[in-house]
Design an enzyme around this catalytic site. Sequence first.
Site, PDB file in Angstrom:
ATOM      1  CE  LYS A 111      -4.137  -1.989   2.127  1.00 16.63           C
ATOM      2  NZ  LYS A 111      -5.081  -1.930   3.269  1.00 16.63           N
ATOM      3  CE  LYS A 192      -8.674 -12.231  -0.692  1.00 17.02           C
ATOM      4  NZ  LYS A 192      -8.247 -11.777   0.648  1.00 17.02           N
ATOM      5  CE  LYS A 195     -14.544  -3.380  -0.602  1.00 17.65           C
ATOM      6  NZ  LYS A 195     -14.302  -4.556   0.227  1.00 17.65           N
TER       7      LYS A 195
END
Length: 329
Positions: A111, A192, A195
């Site tokens: 991130k 994976k 969303k």
Amino acid sequence: MSIIFSGIQPTGVPTLGNYLGALKNFTLLQENNECYFCIVDQHAITVPQDPKALRENTRRLAALYIACGIDPERSVLFVQSEVPAHAQLGWMLQCVSYIGELERMTQYKDKSKGKEAVSAGLLTYPPLMAADILLYGTEIVPVGEDQKQHLELTRDLAERFNKRYKEIFAVPEPYIPEVGARIMSLVEPTKKMSKSDDNTKSFILLLDDLKQVEKKIKSATTDSDNAIRYDKENKPGISNLMSILSLCSGQSLEQIEKDFEGQGYGAFKQTVANAVAETLKPIQDRYNALIDSDYLDEVLDKGAEKANQTAQKMLKKAENAMGLGRKKR
């Protein structure tokens, strides 16, 4: 009976992967265990959030927890920020954490990669996650493969605290179901399902229109072999769809292979789409009945009260062990 804790961030509608890999298992675990299910809104703010959207997503997630089968009479359902002990113990555990081990967290590296600046919370939220778990004497934590590293840190922090101060924390074990722990993208089945993917065809949200769901499954990436068998390495797309069908229908992978022997991908994908629609429709109906109800607020109020009672007891033990406050309580 074991004590179980799990939390999900309110950052939008959960995916089918979240349901099959986590939420569905929660409903089974609550049958014979003491369960705490938390909407971890304080974790969500490690990256910028729109305040109005965050509150809406928190309520939406609470409604979906219940719609997916969480029974408030059997489990404690609550919002993290409504139990102050989470942030309090989170700070205390930061003080027994090491910067190096936090910087090694895969999610932090992912991130923060390529960004000029990230919040300190993005680095230090694993101790908050540890606090979430340890406050309730948690023995088992349902986690996906991508969360195993954080649970290992939680175990390390519990053991470090117990050794340095006083043995008060249970050291939790992971629970990872063999099938469904990692539902993959419909477009890139080696990744994976998420969303946050730029391609909306790659994931199915629990509140997606059912016609849209059917289109997404019919356009899912497969291969040119045209054989329906479970082989994650050589046939990741078909294997992913088989996992989805197995979890939605209750059929074994072996039975699915047998049923579709000699059949093409078209019929198989239609069967998967039908099974997913049958799974999602009752969830969506229950969600629509809950989202604006007073009952939902009553459940969360009751859950916060119960969680506060339990968490405060453990927080006091931790404060006494560390020597915080003017006198032992």
